[in-house]
Design an enzyme around this catalytic site. Structure first.
Site, PDB file in Angstrom:
ATOM      1  N   SER A 149       0.800  -1.146  -0.164  1.00 32.16           N
ATOM      2  CA  SER A 149       0.114  -0.006  -0.218  1.00 32.16           C
ATOM      3  C   SER A 149       0.865   1.223   0.016  1.00 32.16           C
ATOM      4  O   SER A 149       0.225   2.268  -0.203  1.00 32.16           O
ATOM      5  CB  SER A 149      -1.117  -0.043   1.316  1.00 32.16           C
ATOM      6  OG  SER A 149      -0.061   0.192   2.247  1.00 32.16           O
ATOM      7  N   LYS A 170       1.135   4.256   7.213  1.00 28.29           N
ATOM      8  CA  LYS A 170       0.355   4.955   6.111  1.00 28.29           C
ATOM      9  C   LYS A 170       0.747   6.513   6.365  1.00 28.29           C
ATOM     10  O   LYS A 170       1.268   7.134   7.494  1.00 28.29           O
ATOM     11  CB  LYS A 170      -0.997   5.072   6.625  1.00 28.29           C
ATOM     12  CG  LYS A 170      -1.688   3.516   6.450  1.00 28.29           C
ATOM     13  CD  LYS A 170      -1.892   3.349   4.968  1.00 28.29           C
ATOM     14  CE  LYS A 170      -2.689   1.816   4.892  1.00 28.29           C
ATOM     15  NZ  LYS A 170      -1.809   0.666   5.261  1.00 28.29           N
TER      16      LYS A 170
END
Length: 214
Positions: free
Chosen positions: A138, A175
């Protein structure tokens, strides 16, 4: 002694680590020194390792390590020594590798203090650090790939846009962090994936660098 091409390859590695915090890929080394064959680049890396300038562990996701002590034995023998001499033994720190962190779905970060990574203080700066091995894709558009080791400075808060290691219900994930009006957005760096929205989150630290096996 190194020949001109060996010195050039070594210098590319050192400069890339200085600028980006992690070593170049085999392809990037080849492009930088004008070698189109990856096998030729590998042969130069092997020579540098045999001569004591590099250390690699093909079984672990480690970056190439430049062995400073080998160069500093004879400071006048190599033009790169002046650049490397500031990485003395006193400036090396051992950073614990705590386990895995997901760059995808959240994944439990298992503490494992048996493994440590040694880095120059000038690479890390000051603070308390740990490293995590990345799983998932990701964060690939930020250059964080599966198998990379991320260097994390422990801190309880980060700024908008920072890449953070966040704890979500006892699971850690990496993230990009954004605090919005009434929620927190944990944004992946992969256009195929959606952000995670939460009301609150525990920040374990800020990603300040990474290492990559090549």
């Amino acid at each position: 002694m190194l020949n001109a091409r060996e010195e050039e390859v070594l210098n590319v590695i050192i400069e890339n680590v200085k600028l980006k915090g992690y070593p170049p890929s085999v392809r990037e080394i080849g492009e930088a020194v004008g070698l189109s064959s990856s096998s030729t680049v590998h042969s130069y890396l092997k020579r540098l390792e045999q001569k004591g300038y590099l250390r690699r562990d093909p079984t672990k996701p480690r970056a190439i390590e430049v062995i400073m002590s080998e160069l500093s034995k004879n400071p006048s023998s190599h033009p790169l020594t002046s650049e490397l001499s500031r990485y003395s033994d006193e400036e090396l720190i051992s950073i614990p590798l705590l386990g895995e962190v997901a760059a995808g779905v959240p994944l439990l970060a298992v503490e494992n203090y048996d493994e440590k990574v040694t880095l120059p203080r000038s690479f890390t700066g000051y603070g308390e650090f740990f490293m995590l091995s990345v799983r998932g894709d990701s964060m690939i558009e930020a250059g964080i790939l599966p198998g990379d080791l991320v260097l994390v400075r422990r801190q309880e808060s980060v700024s908008n846009g920072d890449i953070a290691v966040a704890l979500l219900e006892d699971e850690a994930t990496v993230k990009r962090f954004y605090k919005e009006k009434n929620r927190i957005r944990l944004q992946p760096e992969n256009s195929l994936l959606s952000p995670i929205y939460v009301q609150e989150v525990k920040i374990l630290g800020k990603v300040v660098g990474l290492m990559r096996k090549i």
